[in-house]
Design an enzyme around this catalytic site. Structure first.
Site, PDB file in Angstrom:
ATOM      1  N   ARG A   1      53.672  37.759  47.629  1.00  0.00           N
ATOM      2  CA  ARG A   1      53.302  38.878  48.517  1.00  0.00           C
ATOM      3  C   ARG A   1      54.457  39.077  49.491  1.00  0.00           C
ATOM      4  O   ARG A   1      54.823  38.158  50.231  1.00  0.00           O
ATOM      5  CB  ARG A   1      52.013  38.591  49.283  1.00  0.00           C
ATOM      6  CG  ARG A   1      51.782  39.604  50.398  1.00  0.00           C
ATOM      7  CD  ARG A   1      50.411  39.534  51.019  1.00  0.00           C
ATOM      8  NE  ARG A   1      49.415  40.137  50.154  1.00  0.00           N
ATOM      9  CZ  ARG A   1      48.206  40.527  50.577  1.00  0.00           C
ATOM     10  NH1 ARG A   1      47.852  40.359  51.830  1.00  0.00           N
ATOM     11  NH2 ARG A   1      47.350  41.067  49.726  1.00  0.00           N
TER      12      ARG A   1
ATOM     13  N   HIS B   1      49.988  47.445  44.950  1.00  0.00           N
ATOM     14  CA  HIS B   1      49.079  46.297  45.045  1.00  0.00           C
ATOM     15  C   HIS B   1      48.218  46.256  43.780  1.00  0.00           C
ATOM     16  O   HIS B   1      47.017  46.514  43.806  1.00  0.00           O
ATOM     17  CB  HIS B   1      48.205  46.477  46.293  1.00  0.00           C
ATOM     18  CG  HIS B   1      47.424  45.254  46.685  1.00  0.00           C
ATOM     19  ND1 HIS B   1      47.615  44.019  46.104  1.00  0.00           N
ATOM     20  CD2 HIS B   1      46.439  45.080  47.621  1.00  0.00           C
ATOM     21  CE1 HIS B   1      46.793  43.146  46.658  1.00  0.00           C
ATOM     22  NE2 HIS B   1      46.070  43.766  47.578  1.00  0.00           N
TER      23      HIS B   1
ATOM     24  N   GLN C   1      44.691  44.331  43.298  1.00  0.00           N
ATOM     25  CA  GLN C   1      43.507  44.946  43.906  1.00  0.00           C
ATOM     26  C   GLN C   1      42.853  45.945  42.948  1.00  0.00           C
ATOM     27  O   GLN C   1      41.623  46.049  42.876  1.00  0.00           O
ATOM     28  CB  GLN C   1      43.894  45.649  45.212  1.00  0.00           C
ATOM     29  CG  GLN C   1      42.715  46.257  45.940  1.00  0.00           C
ATOM     30  CD  GLN C   1      41.731  45.223  46.456  1.00  0.00           C
ATOM     31  OE1 GLN C   1      42.123  44.286  47.137  1.00  0.00           O
ATOM     32  NE2 GLN C   1      40.453  45.377  46.133  1.00  0.00           N
TER      33      GLN C   1
ATOM     34  N   ASP D   1      41.913  53.092  52.806  1.00  0.00           N
ATOM     35  CA  ASP D   1      42.612  51.886  53.263  1.00  0.00           C
ATOM     36  C   ASP D   1      43.026  52.134  54.718  1.00  0.00           C
ATOM     37  O   ASP D   1      42.912  53.266  55.221  1.00  0.00           O
ATOM     38  CB  ASP D   1      43.853  51.679  52.367  1.00  0.00           C
ATOM     39  CG  ASP D   1      44.599  50.367  52.616  1.00  0.00           C
ATOM     40  OD1 ASP D   1      44.064  49.490  53.320  1.00  0.00           O
ATOM     41  OD2 ASP D   1      45.728  50.245  52.105  1.00  0.00           O
TER      42      ASP D   1
ATOM     43  N   CYS E   1      39.891  48.252  50.083  1.00  0.00           N
ATOM     44  CA  CYS E   1      40.446  46.948  49.663  1.00  0.00           C
ATOM     45  C   CYS E   1      40.239  45.872  50.718  1.00  0.00           C
ATOM     46  O   CYS E   1      40.283  44.679  50.407  1.00  0.00           O
ATOM     47  CB  CYS E   1      41.921  47.092  49.316  1.00  0.00           C
ATOM     48  SG  CYS E   1      42.954  47.607  50.695  1.00  0.00           S
TER      49      CYS E   1
ATOM     50  N   ARG F   1      38.102  40.145  43.127  1.00  0.00           N
ATOM     51  CA  ARG F   1      39.497  39.664  43.124  1.00  0.00           C
ATOM     52  C   ARG F   1      39.559  38.305  42.420  1.00  0.00           C
ATOM     53  O   ARG F   1      40.491  38.024  41.672  1.00  0.00           O
ATOM     54  CB  ARG F   1      40.026  39.536  44.563  1.00  0.00           C
ATOM     55  CG  ARG F   1      40.170  40.847  45.323  1.00  0.00           C
ATOM     56  CD  ARG F   1      41.274  41.712  44.757  1.00  0.00           C
ATOM     57  NE  ARG F   1      42.556  41.037  44.748  1.00  0.00           N
ATOM     58  CZ  ARG F   1      43.392  40.943  45.785  1.00  0.00           C
ATOM     59  NH1 ARG F   1      43.084  41.533  46.919  1.00  0.00           N
ATOM     60  NH2 ARG F   1      44.552  40.311  45.680  1.00  0.00           N
TER      61      ARG F   1
HETATM   62  N1  NVA Z   1      47.848  48.887  52.671  1.00  0.00           N
HETATM   63  C1  NVA Z   1      47.451  47.602  53.184  1.00  0.00           C
HETATM   64  C2  NVA Z   1      46.708  46.827  52.148  1.00  0.00           C
HETATM   65  C3  NVA Z   1      46.222  45.473  52.596  1.00  0.00           C
HETATM   66  C4  NVA Z   1      45.523  44.710  51.513  1.00  0.00           C
HETATM   67  C5  NVA Z   1      48.691  46.843  53.642  1.00  0.00           C
HETATM   68  O1  NVA Z   1      49.697  46.863  52.937  1.00  0.00           O
HETATM   69  O2  NVA Z   1      48.644  46.243  54.723  1.00  0.00           O
HETATM   70  N1   CP Z   2      42.757  43.291  49.876  1.00  0.00           N
HETATM   71  C1   CP Z   2      43.639  42.306  50.146  1.00  0.00           C
HETATM   72  O1   CP Z   2      44.653  42.140  49.471  1.00  0.00           O
HETATM   73  O2   CP Z   2      43.272  41.507  51.178  1.00  0.00           O
HETATM   74  P1   CP Z   2      44.148  40.385  51.880  1.00  0.00           P
HETATM   75  O3   CP Z   2      45.269  41.086  52.622  1.00  0.00           O
HETATM   76  O4   CP Z   2      43.207  39.679  52.792  1.00  0.00           O
HETATM   77  O5   CP Z   2      44.715  39.471  50.833  1.00  0.00           O
END
Ligand code: NVA
Ligand code: CP
Length: 303
Positions: free
Chosen positions: A104, A131, A134, A219, A259, A287
Site C-alpha cells: 500500500r 484500489h 476493494q 468514498d 469502501c 475483503r
Molecule cells: N480514497 C481513499 C480510499 C481509502 C480506502 C484513500 O485513498 O484514502
Molecule cells: N477500504 C480500505 O481499504 O480500508 P483501510 O484503509 O482501512 O484498509
C-alpha cells in the site's frame, strides 16, 4: 520462476475474475462453518504499508492465519524503505524470503517497480491510482445480495479518485454500466475514461446520475495524502453527499456501498450508511474472503 501480479483489475481476465468472486463466496461459506482449508500452509505474506489501514491489514493478516500461513506487517517507519532503500532492492530481498508481497503506497509506479523486481506475486493494496482489492469485495457483495452485476447501473458519486478508477476497470471487466458524477475539476483520469468509454458515462449533476441506479458507491472527499485539501474540498463537494433524498432517486432496492473509512455528514449521512440499503459491513467483511480467493489464485499461478 514467473509470477502473476495483481496491480489492477486488468491483470486478470474476465473469466478469472468471475471465478475468483465465486471462489470468495465458497471460501466465506467454509469459514462460517469453521472449515477453512489450510490453503496457505507454510506460506508467508509480506505487507508493506506506506499509508494507514484498518481493513486491508486485518483482512490480509487474518486470511493468511485462517488458511495456515502467516503475514509480516512492515510499516514505512520500521523498514529501510523509509530511510531511502531503493524499492527494487527491497522487492528482490523480500521475494527471496516470502511467498507474496502486498504493497500500500502513494505512487502507482512503486507497486510497478515492486512487481518488476519480485519473483513472487505482488498485490496492490491501494495506490493513489487505484484500489483493486476493494472492488473484489464490492462485486462479491453485490453478487451475494442481488446476483450478477452484469448490465446493472452502478453510480459513482464524489471524487474521481483511486476507488473511482477501480470502478472504471470493474465496469469493463464485470460488464456493468458505470455513471460517474464528480465536480468538473475532480473527474477521474481522462485516459482511463476514454479507454473504457463504452462502459462509462459522466453526469456532473448527482441527482441526474443516480436515477434508476442499482448500486450507488462513494468514498471520502479527501483521500490519504490530500489532508491539506480537506477544507476546500468540503465546499466543492457538498452537493455530492449521498443522503436520503439522493438515494430515493435510485431504484427502490438499490444498494449503497462505501469502501470505508467514512466521514458521516460529509460524503454520506448517518441515515444512509446506517440505513437498510447500506451493505458496508458485509462489503468490509468480504475483503477477507475475496483476498483469500485472490491469494489462492496467485499462489496457484506461479510457474
Ligand atoms: N480514497 C481513499 C480510499 C481509502 C480506502 C484513500 O485513498 O484514502
Ligand atoms: N477500504 C480500505 O481499504 O480500508 P483501510 O484503509 O482501512 O484498509
Amino acid at each position: 520462476m514467473a509470477a502473476r501480479h495483481f496491480l489492477s483489475l486488468l491483470d486478470l481476465s474476465k473469466t478469472e475474475l468471475d471465478t475468483l468472486v465465486q471462489r470468495a463466496i465458497e471460501l466465506k461459506e467454509l469459514q462460517i462453518k469453521n472449515q477453512c482449508p489450510p490453503l496457505f500452509k507454510n506460506k508467508v505474506l509480506a505487507m508493506v504499508f506506506e499509508k494507514s489501514s484498518t481493513r486491508t491489514r486485518v483482512s490480509f493478516e487474518t486470511a493468511m492465519a485462517q488458511c495456515g500461513g502467516s503475514a509480516i506487517f512492515l510499516s514505512q517507519n520500521d523498514t529501510q524503505l523509509g530511510r531511502g532503500e531503493p524499492v527494487g532492492d527491497m522487492a528482490r530481498v523480500l521475494s527471496r524470503m516470502v511467498d507474496c508481497i502486498m504493497v500500500r503506497t502513494y505512487a502507482h509506479d512503486t507497486v510497478k517497480i515492486f512487481s518488476e523486481y519480485s519473483k513472487v506475486p505482488v498485490i496492490n493494496a491501494l495506490t493513489d491510482f487505484c484500489h483493486p482489492c476493494q472492488l473484489l469485495a464490492d462485486v462479491q457483495t453485490y453478487v451475494e445480495k442481488r446476483g450478477s452485476i452484469q448490465g446493472k447501473k452502478v453510480v459513482w458519486i464524489g471524487d474521481g479518485n483511486n476507488m473511482c478508477h477501480s470502478y472504471i476497470n470493474a465496469a469493463y471487466q464485470f460488464d456493468f454500466k458505470l455513471i460517474i458524477s464528480t465536480p468538473v475539476d475532480y473527474k477521474p483520469q481522462t485516459e482511463l475514461m476514454q479507454k473504457f468509454a463504452d462502459h462509462i458515462s459522466f453526469i456532473t449533476d448527482p441527482e441526474q446520475a443516480v436515477m434508476d441506479a442499482d448500486l450507488i458507491s462513494t468514498d471520502v472527499w479527501a483521500s490519504m495524502g490530500q489532508e491539506e485539501e480537506q477544507q476546500e474540498r468540503m465546499q466543492i463537494f457538498k452537493s455530492y453527499q449521498v443522503n436520503t433524498k439522493l438515494l430515493s432517486l435510485a431504484k427502490p432496492d438499490a444498494l449503497f456501498m462505501h469502501c470505508l473509512p467514512a466521514h458521516r455528514g460529509e460524503e454520506v449521512t448517518t441515515e444512509v450508511i446506517e440505513g437498510p440499503q447500506s451493505v458496508v459491513w458485509q462489503q468490509a467483511e468480504n475483503r477477507l474472503h475475496s483476498q483469500k480467493a485472490l491469494l489462492e489464485f496467485l499462489f496457484n499461478n506461479i510457474t
